[in-house]
Structure formats: C-alpha cells, structure tokens
Design a protein around this motif. Sequence first.
Motif, PDB file in Angstrom:
ATOM      1  N   ASN A  41       0.974  -0.813   0.332  1.00  0.00           N
ATOM      2  CA  ASN A  41       0.058  -0.404  -0.107  1.00  0.00           C
ATOM      3  C   ASN A  41       1.103   0.707  -0.221  1.00  0.00           C
ATOM      4  N   TYR A  42       2.107   1.012  -0.131  1.00  0.00           N
ATOM      5  CA  TYR A  42       2.959   2.502   0.236  1.00  0.00           C
ATOM      6  C   TYR A  42       4.471   2.347  -1.170  1.00  0.00           C
ATOM      7  N   ALA A  43       4.715   3.447  -1.272  1.00  0.00           N
ATOM      8  CA  ALA A  43       5.146   3.541  -2.527  1.00  0.00           C
ATOM      9  C   ALA A  43       6.720   3.596  -1.922  1.00  0.00           C
ATOM     10  N   ILE A  44       8.602   2.748  -2.578  1.00  0.00           N
ATOM     11  CA  ILE A  44       9.107   2.858  -0.820  1.00  0.00           C
ATOM     12  C   ILE A  44      10.670   3.704  -1.609  1.00  0.00           C
ATOM     13  N   GLY A  45      11.084   4.058  -1.325  1.00  0.00           N
ATOM     14  CA  GLY A  45      12.638   3.949  -1.561  1.00  0.00           C
ATOM     15  C   GLY A  45      13.271   3.718  -0.813  1.00  0.00           C
ATOM     16  N   TRP A  46      14.749   3.846  -1.497  1.00  0.00           N
ATOM     17  CA  TRP A  46      15.946   3.461  -0.977  1.00  0.00           C
ATOM     18  C   TRP A  46      16.607   4.548  -1.064  1.00  0.00           C
ATOM     19  N   PHE A  47      17.030   4.883  -0.169  1.00  0.00           N
ATOM     20  CA  PHE A  47      18.052   6.207   0.081  1.00  0.00           C
ATOM     21  C   PHE A  47      19.753   5.668   0.515  1.00  0.00           C
ATOM     22  N   ARG A  48      20.914   6.568   0.317  1.00  0.00           N
ATOM     23  CA  ARG A  48      21.781   5.953   1.036  1.00  0.00           C
ATOM     24  C   ARG A  48      22.544   7.469   1.140  1.00  0.00           C
ATOM     25  N   GLN A  49      23.549   7.521   2.245  1.00  0.00           N
ATOM     26  CA  GLN A  49      24.425   8.442   2.256  1.00  0.00           C
ATOM     27  C   GLN A  49      25.678   8.113   3.070  1.00  0.00           C
ATOM     28  N   ALA A  50      26.462   8.986   2.482  1.00  0.00           N
ATOM     29  CA  ALA A  50      27.699   8.468   2.187  1.00  0.00           C
ATOM     30  C   ALA A  50      28.368   9.811   3.082  1.00  0.00           C
ATOM     31  N   PRO A  51      29.796   9.163   4.088  1.00  0.00           N
ATOM     32  CA  PRO A  51      30.564   9.806   4.984  1.00  0.00           C
ATOM     33  C   PRO A  51      30.248  12.001   4.578  1.00  0.00           C
ATOM     34  N   GLY A  52      29.838  12.209   4.923  1.00  0.00           N
ATOM     35  CA  GLY A  52      30.114  13.908   4.547  1.00  0.00           C
ATOM     36  C   GLY A  52      29.406  14.056   3.423  1.00  0.00           C
ATOM     37  N   LYS A  53      28.718  13.603   3.152  1.00  0.00           N
ATOM     38  CA  LYS A  53      27.284  13.913   1.191  1.00  0.00           C
ATOM     39  C   LYS A  53      25.815  13.554   1.776  1.00  0.00           C
ATOM     40  N   GLU A  54      25.136  14.128   0.975  1.00  0.00           N
ATOM     41  CA  GLU A  54      24.016  14.667   1.541  1.00  0.00           C
ATOM     42  C   GLU A  54      23.449  13.303   1.272  1.00  0.00           C
ATOM     43  N   ARG A  55      21.898  13.186   1.762  1.00  0.00           N
ATOM     44  CA  ARG A  55      21.138  11.799   1.590  1.00  0.00           C
ATOM     45  C   ARG A  55      20.401  11.256   0.266  1.00  0.00           C
ATOM     46  N   GLU A  56      20.580  10.472  -0.476  1.00  0.00           N
ATOM     47  CA  GLU A  56      20.760  10.312  -1.696  1.00  0.00           C
ATOM     48  C   GLU A  56      19.653   9.408  -2.077  1.00  0.00           C
ATOM     49  N   GLY A  57      18.245   9.951  -3.045  1.00  0.00           N
ATOM     50  CA  GLY A  57      17.428   9.241  -3.268  1.00  0.00           C
ATOM     51  C   GLY A  57      18.294   7.971  -4.052  1.00  0.00           C
ATOM     52  N   ALA A  58      18.077   6.530  -4.298  1.00  0.00           N
ATOM     53  CA  ALA A  58      18.879   5.749  -5.311  1.00  0.00           C
ATOM     54  C   ALA A  58      17.634   4.937  -5.990  1.00  0.00           C
ATOM     55  N   SER A  59      16.190   4.944  -5.417  1.00  0.00           N
ATOM     56  CA  SER A  59      15.793   4.076  -5.415  1.00  0.00           C
ATOM     57  C   SER A  59      14.380   3.949  -5.515  1.00  0.00           C
ATOM     58  N   CYS A  60      13.086   3.836  -6.607  1.00  0.00           N
ATOM     59  CA  CYS A  60      12.259   4.190  -5.403  1.00  0.00           C
ATOM     60  C   CYS A  60      11.487   3.027  -6.644  1.00  0.00           C
ATOM     61  N   ILE A  61       9.775   2.577  -6.114  1.00  0.00           N
ATOM     62  CA  ILE A  61       9.030   1.741  -5.957  1.00  0.00           C
ATOM     63  C   ILE A  61       7.932   2.187  -5.983  1.00  0.00           C
ATOM     64  N   THR A  62       6.613   2.291  -6.895  1.00  0.00           N
ATOM     65  CA  THR A  62       5.648   2.907  -6.601  1.00  0.00           C
ATOM     66  C   THR A  62       4.682   1.972  -5.925  1.00  0.00           C
ATOM     67  N   SER A  63       3.208   2.270  -5.383  1.00  0.00           N
ATOM     68  CA  SER A  63       2.641   1.383  -4.540  1.00  0.00           C
ATOM     69  C   SER A  63       1.548   0.726  -5.675  1.00  0.00           C
ATOM     70  N   LEU A  64       1.058   1.252  -7.164  1.00  0.00           N
ATOM     71  CA  LEU A  64       0.076   0.513  -7.554  1.00  0.00           C
ATOM     72  C   LEU A  64       0.912  -0.807  -8.524  1.00  0.00           C
ATOM     73  N   ARG A  65       1.338  -0.302  -9.628  1.00  0.00           N
ATOM     74  CA  ARG A  65       2.121  -0.783 -11.002  1.00  0.00           C
ATOM     75  C   ARG A  65       3.327  -1.187 -10.742  1.00  0.00           C
ATOM     76  N   SER A  66       3.826  -0.837  -9.496  1.00  0.00           N
ATOM     77  CA  SER A  66       5.599  -0.873  -9.214  1.00  0.00           C
ATOM     78  C   SER A  66       6.428  -0.396  -9.955  1.00  0.00           C
ATOM     79  N   SER A  67       5.661   0.739 -10.824  1.00  0.00           N
ATOM     80  CA  SER A  67       6.643   1.570 -11.252  1.00  0.00           C
ATOM     81  C   SER A  67       8.185   1.597 -10.532  1.00  0.00           C
ATOM     82  N   THR A  68       9.207   2.035 -11.422  1.00  0.00           N
ATOM     83  CA  THR A  68      10.681   2.177 -10.404  1.00  0.00           C
ATOM     84  C   THR A  68      11.146   3.317 -11.224  1.00  0.00           C
ATOM     85  N   TYR A  69      12.251   4.161  -9.923  1.00  0.00           N
ATOM     86  CA  TYR A  69      12.970   5.241 -10.440  1.00  0.00           C
ATOM     87  C   TYR A  69      14.597   4.447 -10.458  1.00  0.00           C
ATOM     88  N   TYR A  70      15.147   5.109 -11.351  1.00  0.00           N
ATOM     89  CA  TYR A  70      16.976   4.400 -10.363  1.00  0.00           C
ATOM     90  C   TYR A  70      17.598   5.615 -10.915  1.00  0.00           C
TER      91      TYR A  70
END
Length: 128
Positions: free
Chosen positions: A31-60
Amino acid sequence: QVQLAESGGGLVQPGGSLRLSCAAFGFTLDNYAIGWFRQAPGKEREGASCITSLRSSTYYTDSVQGRFTISRDSAKNTVFLQMDSLKPEDTAVYSCAAGPPFACNTGQGPQSYRYLYWGQGTQVTVSS
C-alpha cells in the motif's frame, strides 16, 4: 507497532553484488511507495531508487541505473534492492522508507520529506 528493518549490507569487493532487504512489520508494504536512500560520509542523503505502490513502476538515479534493481515480494511483505557491479562510490548507509503512493516520483526520484516510516539503515562498504 509500525517498523521497517533493513538487512543484507556488508563488505564486498568492487564488481561484487549484494541484495538488501526491507521488511515491514505492522503494516502492508504493497500500500506504500518504497524508497531506498543512501548517505555516504560527508555527503547529503541521496534517493537511489524507489518503487510505486500500484503499478510497481520504478526509478533509479543515474549513478545506479543498470546496476541496481528494486522489487517487491508481497508474500514476504518485503522490498529488495539487488545491487550488482558495485563500485567504491556506492559505499554508504542504505535506508529504506515507506510513504504514500505519490512519494515515488518516477521522473524525479524519491524525495525524503514525503516518506513516513524509516528503517535504521544498513552499511554497505565496497572496497578491495
């Protein structure tokens, strides 16, 4: 109790693979969109990937396109991030997050402020 738990991180050599898991407790991930975020030392958090809740469309994000694959397993109430051809620059703490369906914008990627529930994160280190 609503909870997200990541697992699967570790130390891997360049060119290797890891599969991260994001398991949900207390709610249904489908029922939710899911995102994977990553943060390297000294860097801002970055959205690496996500998947939508309905059609499971993806982003990278560009830097992981073609190497990472996000997927859902509804029976396990888990989202996976398969990471192949890992590079030293992939080293970071990886966190999964759950948000409303619009939280995964497949054109712009996941924006952290849209996400409601967060896991604690898992360390991925790519080094020889």
